[in-house]
Design a protein around this motif. Structure first.
Motif, PDB file in Angstrom:
ATOM      1  N   GLU A   1       6.051   3.475  -9.453  1.00  6.94           N
ATOM      2  CA  GLU A   1       5.373   2.711 -10.401  1.00  6.94           C
ATOM      3  C   GLU A   1       6.088   1.512 -10.530  1.00  6.94           C
ATOM      4  OE1 GLU A   1       3.629   3.524 -14.974  1.00  6.94           O
ATOM      5  OE2 GLU A   1       5.310   4.695 -14.224  1.00  6.94           O
ATOM      6  N   SER A   2       7.354   1.290 -10.491  1.00  7.00           N
ATOM      7  CA  SER A   2       7.966  -0.067 -10.710  1.00  7.00           C
ATOM      8  C   SER A   2       7.531  -1.095  -9.436  1.00  7.00           C
ATOM      9  CB  SER A   2       9.577   0.195 -10.595  1.00  7.00           C
ATOM     10  OG  SER A   2       9.888   0.755  -9.224  1.00  7.00           O
ATOM     11  N   LEU A   3       7.179  -0.582  -8.704  1.00  8.66           N
ATOM     12  CA  LEU A   3       6.651  -1.192  -7.587  1.00  8.66           C
ATOM     13  C   LEU A   3       5.240  -2.057  -7.729  1.00  8.66           C
ATOM     14  CD1 LEU A   3       7.919   0.325  -4.344  1.00  8.66           C
ATOM     15  CD2 LEU A   3       8.857  -1.552  -5.590  1.00  8.66           C
ATOM     16  N   HIS A   4       4.494  -1.542  -8.865  1.00 10.28           N
ATOM     17  CA  HIS A   4       3.427  -1.994  -9.270  1.00 10.28           C
ATOM     18  C   HIS A   4       2.091  -1.882  -8.209  1.00 10.28           C
ATOM     19  CE1 HIS A   4       4.983  -3.368 -12.697  1.00 10.28           C
ATOM     20  NE2 HIS A   4       5.923  -4.265 -12.303  1.00 10.28           N
ATOM     21  N   VAL A   5       2.472  -0.685  -7.452  1.00 13.33           N
ATOM     22  CA  VAL A   5       1.379  -0.640  -6.231  1.00 13.33           C
ATOM     23  C   VAL A   5      -0.031  -0.021  -7.023  1.00 13.33           C
ATOM     24  CG1 VAL A   5       0.683   0.950  -4.210  1.00 13.33           C
ATOM     25  CG2 VAL A   5       3.274   0.070  -4.958  1.00 13.33           C
TER      26      VAL A   5
ATOM     27  N   TYR B   1       0.803  -1.176   0.057  1.00 11.72           N
ATOM     28  CA  TYR B   1       0.057   0.036   0.113  1.00 11.72           C
ATOM     29  C   TYR B   1       0.850   0.956  -0.080  1.00 11.72           C
ATOM     30  CZ  TYR B   1      -3.775  -3.152   1.424  1.00 11.72           C
ATOM     31  OH  TYR B   1      -5.027  -4.112   1.332  1.00 11.72           O
ATOM     32  N   LEU B   2       0.416   2.171  -0.956  1.00 10.26           N
ATOM     33  CA  LEU B   2       1.423   3.318  -0.963  1.00 10.26           C
ATOM     34  C   LEU B   2       0.683   4.549  -0.314  1.00 10.26           C
ATOM     35  CD1 LEU B   2       3.573   5.207  -2.166  1.00 10.26           C
ATOM     36  CD2 LEU B   2       2.042   5.714  -4.133  1.00 10.26           C
ATOM     37  N   VAL B   3       1.015   5.142   0.947  1.00 11.61           N
ATOM     38  CA  VAL B   3       0.805   5.934   1.728  1.00 11.61           C
ATOM     39  C   VAL B   3       0.922   7.508   1.468  1.00 11.61           C
ATOM     40  CG1 VAL B   3       0.457   6.578   4.071  1.00 11.61           C
ATOM     41  CG2 VAL B   3       0.973   4.164   3.716  1.00 11.61           C
TER      42      VAL B   3
END
Length: 281
Positions: free
Chosen positions: A216-220, A196-198
């Motif tokens: 973006e590279s983490l595909h969140v 989860y991106l906070v």
């Protein structure tokens, strides 16, 4: 640039509704980005012509509400249930990741009776580790620090029998590509980790957009929005969701109290806040 009068953008033989300027000002003052506001306003003018120019300002707001509700469907903003065993929070410094993690874990323990554990990969801030340890002690849950990728993998295995494992990460400058590379190393684990991106509701659109692009590279795909109680403008969040269709808001937080200030996220409420109405429709 925003236009002063809509008839600068359309054939001057046509008139424009008197309420259009006030709705334009409302959207822009709320932080809706101009390309998104322009699309919404053009849609309202089209509806106005289709009504034989009889649509009132109140009716226009209802049309705008319905249009945003359609674009930001229920999947965009919803109260999520904890799915999966491993939950990792990532994001820039100062957005409240550790406190949010404690809220989620406390809800799982106190309301759902789940067995939880904590892992922190934040080896940069002693205060953050101490803070998480305090919450872990209150919940009578184990907490360990992962200093290396090997530590992390071993802790995932050790806590594999727990219902949920909450993973805290360092709050660092999101523009540092090394930070993202470190997180990618953790994601090589065999276990499925829900990330989860906070983000803070008080941040500017440009900064939020850069953070999202950097991660973006983490595909969140799941967001947690904090500090909702510290802003009176909600257009930035609307524009972020319109700009990044793959993103959903899973949770919102509206204060520092653990676990109470974990707000139910509802698309209709967010739109009503934007348009100056009350919760619900």
């Amino acid at each position: 640039m925003p236009y002063k009068r809509l008839d600068e953008k359309v054939d001057r033989l046509f008139s424009v509704p008197q309420w259009l300027k006030s709705i334009q000002d409302l959207l822009l003052n709320q932080g809706v980005q101009w390309p998104h506001a322009e699309q919404l306003l053009q849609g309202l003018v089209k509806k106005w012509y289709q009504s034989d120019e009889r649509m009132s300002g109140d009716e226009a707001k209802q049309v705008l509400y319905d249009e945003l509700l359609q674009r930001l469907n229920a999947e965009k903003i919803h109260t999520a249930h904890l799915n999966g065993k491993y939950m990792m929070l990532v994001g820039p410094t100062g957005v409240g990741k550790t406190t949010t993690l404690a809220k989620l874990a406390s809800r799982a323990v106190l309301e759902e009776g789940k067995k939880v554990a904590f892992i922190t990969a934040d080896t940069y801030r002693i205060a953050a580790v101490d803070q998480l340890k305090m919450y872990a002690d209150i919940l009578e849950a184990p907490m360990e620090t992962a200093y290396t990728e090997q530590d992390f993998n071993e802790l995932l295995q050790r806590f594999s029998k727990y219902d949920h494992v909450f993973i805290d990460t360092a709050g660092r400058n999101f523009q540092n590509s090394g930070y993202i590379a470190e997180l990618l190393q953790f994601l090589k684990a065999e276990q499925q980790i829900n990330m989860y991106l906070v983000l803070a509701a008080t941040a500017k659109f440009e900064d939020l957009n850069r953070v999202i692009n950097q991660f973006e590279s983490l595909h969140v795909s799941q967001l947690i929005v904090t500090k909702v109680d510290e802003t009176a403008t909600y257009g930035t969040l609307i524009s972020i969701l319109l700009q990044h269709p793959r993103l959903n808001i899973a949770y919102m937080t509206n204060g520092q109290e653990v676990p109470d200030d974990l707000q139910k996220a509802h698309v209709g409420n967010l739109i009503n806040h934007l348009l100056g109405g009350s919760d619900g429709q």
